[in-house]
Design a protein around this motif. Structure first.
Motif, PDB file in Angstrom:
ATOM      1  N   SER A 227      20.620  11.662  -7.571  1.00  0.00           N
ATOM      2  CA  SER A 227      19.708  10.700  -7.627  1.00  0.00           C
ATOM      3  C   SER A 227      18.583  11.452  -7.232  1.00  0.00           C
ATOM      4  N   LEU A 228      18.353  12.985  -7.056  1.00  0.00           N
ATOM      5  CA  LEU A 228      17.233  13.708  -6.718  1.00  0.00           C
ATOM      6  C   LEU A 228      16.175  14.226  -8.742  1.00  0.00           C
ATOM      7  N   ARG A 291      14.163   2.087   0.517  1.00  0.00           N
ATOM      8  CA  ARG A 291      13.171   3.057  -0.372  1.00  0.00           C
ATOM      9  C   ARG A 291      13.339   2.886  -2.462  1.00  0.00           C
ATOM     10  N   THR A 292      14.860   2.863  -2.772  1.00  0.00           N
ATOM     11  CA  THR A 292      15.405   2.250  -3.909  1.00  0.00           C
ATOM     12  C   THR A 292      14.613   1.014  -4.664  1.00  0.00           C
ATOM     13  N   MET A 340      12.161  11.048  -1.412  1.00  0.00           N
ATOM     14  CA  MET A 340      11.679  13.111  -1.190  1.00  0.00           C
ATOM     15  C   MET A 340      12.358  13.549  -0.113  1.00  0.00           C
ATOM     16  N   ALA A 341      12.008  12.698   0.846  1.00  0.00           N
ATOM     17  CA  ALA A 341      12.786  13.256   1.982  1.00  0.00           C
ATOM     18  C   ALA A 341      13.597  13.374   2.181  1.00  0.00           C
ATOM     19  N   ARG A 420      19.811   6.983  -6.021  1.00  0.00           N
ATOM     20  CA  ARG A 420      20.572   6.391  -5.137  1.00  0.00           C
ATOM     21  C   ARG A 420      20.595   7.017  -3.264  1.00  0.00           C
ATOM     22  N   ASN A 421      20.118   6.169  -2.379  1.00  0.00           N
ATOM     23  CA  ASN A 421      19.353   6.707  -1.203  1.00  0.00           C
ATOM     24  C   ASN A 421      20.150   6.325  -0.203  1.00  0.00           C
TER      25      ASN A 421
END
Length: 426
Positions: A227-228, A291-292, A340-341, A420-421
């Motif tokens: 995902s990153l 977030r996504t 990002m975090a 994906r988060n």
């Protein structure tokens, strides 16, 4: 009162940097929204605007990877002051520039001061009071951006009154004064608070650090979660999108929509008034909705609004579109920084964020992408996009926005399919 209490956390070096940021942010907002008009007034064309955007990032290829190393081995305040005096000297070149080539030279040289970014960030981090870091940085940001709200409108009045040539020389002159005053304030009032011993800075160590930064890119990418990696591509596409159209918003608005410089400044004032109050609601929405999903919404809306910019006509239509883009900028930045975090592994956060940035995407913003939010891996594609944008605009002024629409759609698709988060609840 919470607001009064927040002032108590803006102390020491943070107070000094807040004042100097107030001067810097205001002067940049005076000049940068109209800088492309200056290039045209000095005999340049759309192609030269793209070339200058390209040159603005050249130094970053070499200095961004080693900026942290420089900060670790040099006095941070001296670095900031040196960068300030260099910036001031390079800005003088813009004031006296007889041709666009001198502006290009000044832009290339100005890129050398990126070595200051880690020093600045570390000074701010050290100055934040434990238990009030959020309030301190929030109040500092609010104060330092307060005058920049009206700066583009005031600059537009100056450009309308004195023309694109003399008007921009006046604005660059104001920028020189503000830069010099800010540098003198930093030199006089900043204090080094770190007691860490600093080893001498050696050229060989710098070159080794540069080589090591680029050699470890494949390993860095391999260690990124899937995902990153997808998010890094999305961030790159967002910066490419900005590089394609950022320098040409004002040129198209003036030459093809028929706005005056003051009207363009008024649209930027309106978008700031819309955007600033949305930062807190955007953060809440990103947390609650996911977030996504929030990032996807911002990407889709900004892509549509950007394309409509070259379709619709009239001051009111452009005003509304810029307000929509301001909301997209706020929601996109809040969502992407949070992603990002969440996604960057804590054991390699520094290296990965240096490479791909901090997630501060700038949807719909005016001007060239740059600053500490752009990782060194993003620099080459952004440079190429800036150069290509000039050629595209010279072929047809609409072409950069068509290309930006394609990159915006691709970024949205990548977000939906691959980002994906695990912390998202939807």
């Amino acid at each position: 009162d919470p607001i009064i209490q927040s002032f108590q956390y803006v102390t020491g070096n943070l107070r000094v940097l807040t004042i100097t940021d107030l001067l810097g942010n205001s002067s940049r907002r005076l000049v940068f929204p109209y800088a492309s008009l200056y290039i045209l007034a000095l005999g340049g064309s759309a192609t030269q605007i793209g070339l200058i955007a390209f040159l603005s990032l050249v130094a970053g290829l070499f200095l961004l990877p080693v900026a942290g190393h420089i900060t670790d081995h040099a006095d941070r305040i001296r670095l900031l002051v040196l960068a300030g005096f260099l910036s001031t000297a390079f800005l003088v070149l813009n004031v006296i520039a007889p041709t666009w080539q001198v502006v290009a030279l000044a832009t290339l040289l100005s890129g050398l001061v990126v070595f200051q970014f880690p020093a600045y960030a570390s000074l701010v981090a050290d100055a934040l009071v434990p238990g009030g870091r959020g309030q301190g940085i929030g109040m500092s940001s609010m104060i330092s951006s307060s005058l920049s709200l009206v700066a583009p409108f005031l600059a537009g009045l100056v450009v309308d009154r004195f023309g694109n040539n003399l008007g921009l020389r006046i604005l660059y002159g104001v920028m020189v004064i503000f830069s010099l005053v800010a540098t003198l304030i930093q030199m006089r009032f900043l204090r080094e608070t770190s007691s860490m011993p600093r080893e001498p800075l050696h050229l060989n160590a710098l070159l080794n650090s540069l080589r090591h930064s680029y050699r470890e890119i494949p390993d860095l990418v391999r260690r990124m979660p899937g995902s990153l990696r997808a998010l890094a591509l999305v961030i790159m596409l967002c910066f490419v999108t900005q590089s394609l159209v950022g320098p040409f918003w004002v040129v198209y608005a003036v030459d093809h929509v028929g706005l005056t410089a003051a009207q363009w400044g008024l649209t930027l004032l309106a978008e700031s008034i819309v955007g600033i109050p949305l930062f807190i609601p955007a953060g809440i929405l990103a947390d609650r909705w996911g977030r996504t999903a929030s990032l996807t919404l911002a990407l889709i809306l900004s892509t549509v609004a950007s394309l409509l910019f070259v379709i619709l006509r009239g001051f009111i239509a452009i005003l509304i579109l810029r307000a929509v883009l301001a909301a997209c900028f706020v929601l996109g930045a809040a969502s992407c920084v949070a992603l990002m975090a969440d996604l960057v592994p804590s054991d390699s956060r520094g290296k990965m964020m240096a490479a791909i940035g901090q997630g501060g995407i700038q949807l719909g913003t005016v001007g060239n992408p740059g600053g500490p939010g752009v990782g060194y891996l993003m620099v080459p594609p952004v440079m190429i996009a800036g150069l290509a944008a000039g050629f595209l605009y010279s072929l047809n002024p609409v072409y950069p926005w068509i290309a930006a629409t394609a990159t915006g759609i691709l970024a949205a698709v990548l977000t939906v399919v691959f980002v994906r988060n695990p912390k998202d609840t939807v």
